[in-house]
Design a protein around this motif. Sequence first.
Motif, short mmCIF file in Angstrom:
data_model
loop_
_atom_site.label_atom_id
_atom_site.label_comp_id
_atom_site.label_asym_id
_atom_site.label_seq_id
_atom_site.Cartn_x
_atom_site.Cartn_y
_atom_site.Cartn_z
N HIS A 52 0.81 -1.22 0.00
CA HIS A 52 0.00 0.00 0.00
C HIS A 52 0.84 1.26 0.00
CE1 HIS A 52 -4.25 -1.47 1.21
NE2 HIS A 52 -3.62 -2.41 0.55
N GLU A 53 2.09 1.14 0.43
CA GLU A 53 2.97 2.32 0.51
C GLU A 53 3.78 2.53 -0.78
OE1 GLU A 53 5.52 -1.13 1.13
OE2 GLU A 53 3.49 -0.59 1.78
N LYS A 54 3.66 1.58 -1.73
CA LYS A 54 4.45 1.67 -2.95
C LYS A 54 3.76 2.54 -3.99
CE LYS A 54 6.67 -2.86 -2.44
NZ LYS A 54 6.89 -4.20 -3.06
N VAL A 55 4.55 3.31 -4.73
CA VAL A 55 4.03 4.18 -5.78
C VAL A 55 3.87 3.38 -7.07
CG1 VAL A 55 4.56 6.20 -7.20
CG2 VAL A 55 5.03 6.23 -4.74
N PHE A 56 2.79 3.62 -7.81
CA PHE A 56 2.57 2.90 -9.06
C PHE A 56 1.71 3.73 -10.00
CE2 PHE A 56 -0.66 1.58 -6.02
CZ PHE A 56 -1.84 1.74 -6.72
N ASN A 57 1.73 3.36 -11.28
CA ASN A 57 0.81 3.92 -12.27
C ASN A 57 -0.38 2.98 -12.40
OD1 ASN A 57 2.68 5.94 -12.82
ND2 ASN A 57 3.65 4.73 -14.43
N MET A 58 -1.53 3.51 -12.78
CA MET A 58 -2.68 2.64 -12.97
C MET A 58 -3.54 3.16 -14.10
SD MET A 58 -5.07 3.51 -9.69
CE MET A 58 -5.60 5.18 -9.34
N SER A 59 -4.32 2.27 -14.69
CA SER A 59 -5.23 2.66 -15.75
C SER A 59 -6.66 2.64 -15.22
CB SER A 59 -5.10 1.72 -16.95
OG SER A 59 -5.48 0.40 -16.59
N VAL A 60 -7.53 3.38 -15.87
CA VAL A 60 -8.94 3.37 -15.50
C VAL A 60 -9.77 3.12 -16.74
CG1 VAL A 60 -9.01 5.90 -15.69
CG2 VAL A 60 -10.85 4.71 -14.52
N GLU A 61 -10.74 2.21 -16.62
CA GLU A 61 -11.60 1.86 -17.73
C GLU A 61 -13.04 2.26 -17.42
OE1 GLU A 61 -11.32 -2.25 -18.67
OE2 GLU A 61 -9.41 -2.05 -19.71
N ASN A 62 -13.69 2.92 -18.37
CA ASN A 62 -15.10 3.23 -18.26
C ASN A 62 -15.88 2.02 -18.79
OD1 ASN A 62 -17.70 4.09 -18.56
ND2 ASN A 62 -17.21 5.99 -19.61
N HIS A 63 -16.54 1.31 -17.91
CA HIS A 63 -17.28 0.11 -18.29
C HIS A 63 -18.72 0.42 -18.65
CE1 HIS A 63 -14.58 -3.37 -16.86
NE2 HIS A 63 -13.84 -2.29 -16.97
N GLY A 64 -19.07 1.69 -18.72
CA GLY A 64 -20.43 2.05 -19.05
C GLY A 64 -21.34 2.14 -17.85
N HIS A 65 -21.04 1.35 -16.80
CA HIS A 65 -21.83 1.40 -15.57
C HIS A 65 -20.97 1.66 -14.35
CE1 HIS A 65 -20.27 -2.65 -15.21
NE2 HIS A 65 -20.83 -2.95 -16.36
N SER A 66 -19.64 1.69 -14.53
CA SER A 66 -18.72 2.00 -13.44
C SER A 66 -17.34 2.22 -14.03
CB SER A 66 -18.68 0.86 -12.42
OG SER A 66 -18.15 -0.32 -13.01
N ALA A 67 -16.43 2.70 -13.20
CA ALA A 67 -15.03 2.84 -13.62
C ALA A 67 -14.19 1.91 -12.77
CB ALA A 67 -14.56 4.28 -13.44
N HIS A 68 -13.31 1.15 -13.40
CA HIS A 68 -12.42 0.24 -12.69
C HIS A 68 -10.99 0.75 -12.78
CE1 HIS A 68 -15.21 -3.56 -12.83
NE2 HIS A 68 -15.75 -2.52 -12.22
N PHE A 69 -10.38 0.95 -11.63
CA PHE A 69 -8.98 1.37 -11.54
C PHE A 69 -8.13 0.13 -11.29
CE2 PHE A 69 -11.42 5.09 -10.64
CZ PHE A 69 -10.67 6.18 -11.08
N THR A 70 -7.26 -0.21 -12.22
CA THR A 70 -6.46 -1.42 -12.08
C THR A 70 -5.40 -1.24 -11.00
OG1 THR A 70 -4.92 -0.71 -13.81
CG2 THR A 70 -6.79 -2.08 -14.49
N LEU A 71 -5.14 -2.31 -10.28
CA LEU A 71 -4.13 -2.30 -9.22
C LEU A 71 -3.07 -3.35 -9.52
CD1 LEU A 71 -6.41 -1.99 -6.06
CD2 LEU A 71 -4.90 -0.23 -7.01
N PRO A 72 -1.81 -3.08 -9.16
CA PRO A 72 -0.73 -4.04 -9.43
C PRO A 72 -0.79 -5.21 -8.46
CG PRO A 72 0.12 -2.15 -8.24
CD PRO A 72 -1.31 -1.83 -8.57
N PRO A 73 -0.32 -6.39 -8.88
CA PRO A 73 -0.42 -7.59 -8.03
C PRO A 73 0.46 -7.55 -6.79
CG PRO A 73 0.81 -8.06 -10.05
CD PRO A 73 0.22 -6.70 -10.22
N PHE A 74 1.40 -6.59 -6.70
CA PHE A 74 2.21 -6.51 -5.48
C PHE A 74 1.39 -5.92 -4.32
CE2 PHE A 74 3.60 -2.50 -7.66
CZ PHE A 74 3.13 -1.58 -6.72
#
Length: 293
Positions: free
Chosen positions: A81-103
């Motif tokens: 949770h303390e690590k810095v990362f980039n993430m993408s966000v997808e508009n699914h038409g009914h919500s937005a999902h922010f991807t999280l890294p597996p670490f």
Amino acid sequence: MFYSIFSLTVSDFTLSLVNLACEWCYQSQFSCQDPCRGENIHTKWKSHFPNCGGQRQSPINIVTRKVKHDPKLTSFIFDGHEKVFNMSVENHGHSAHFTLPPFVRLRGGGLPATYKAVQFHLHWGENGGQGSEHSVDGERYPMELHIVHINEKYASLGDALNDSTGVAALAFFFECTATHKRKYILVNFKLTDLIPEASKLSYYRYLGSLTTPHCDQAVVWTVFKKTLPISKNQLLFGTEKPMTGIFRPVQNLNGRVVTVYTSVPAHSLCVLPNLITLFLCLFCVFGQQRCFH
């Protein structure tokens, strides 16, 4: 104004505007095509997605006088949770999902395994009104954050949904506070900018489902007592957009027992700069696509 603000965050948020074909929608949404369009949409879900009529559905109303203390529930350990990362966000038409890294991982809390993060998303109402999915003693909050994890032995969410405890979801309520000054500063994203230290969190636990179709009954739900603060100015980012009222009504417990873990008292939280950045990102994804022209 929002073009200049959002241009500061491009290096932190990789936008992917993916509008998926509508298979279902919320009662508040009218842009979808049949069969999901019409009155009482939520009751129709089970006609097209049988799991949505199951006995272990989410969300629920938590009645605090009926919850039971479970000594097997312990404090969580949040990894990454303390690590810095980039993430993408997808508009699914009914919500937005922010991807999280597996670490980003989750363990403890009485969970049967270690779980790796997949994504987080938000549910909210209209005009700053009730919008959370879960409720406590009948009270609903303006917005609810869901952080979705899967058992680390699975390669994908689809695989994890075949396991009755394959998914672990963390739910946080947002509560309106006094209006705060807006300050838009580029900072690298990390989950500690959104949620507090694990050892300071009390929570409710029950077994449930995804709150969206196909409503798979494979989720270990953790609903935290501590609310996260948000000003009404921040919450109203979506009031003029079609993406409002995106929450499922509470479902019957059907004999399920909600248990509780109580931690040491936590200090009050403050509004965090990255939370504002997150809402600006959502503002641009939903209905403000001119931001990217």
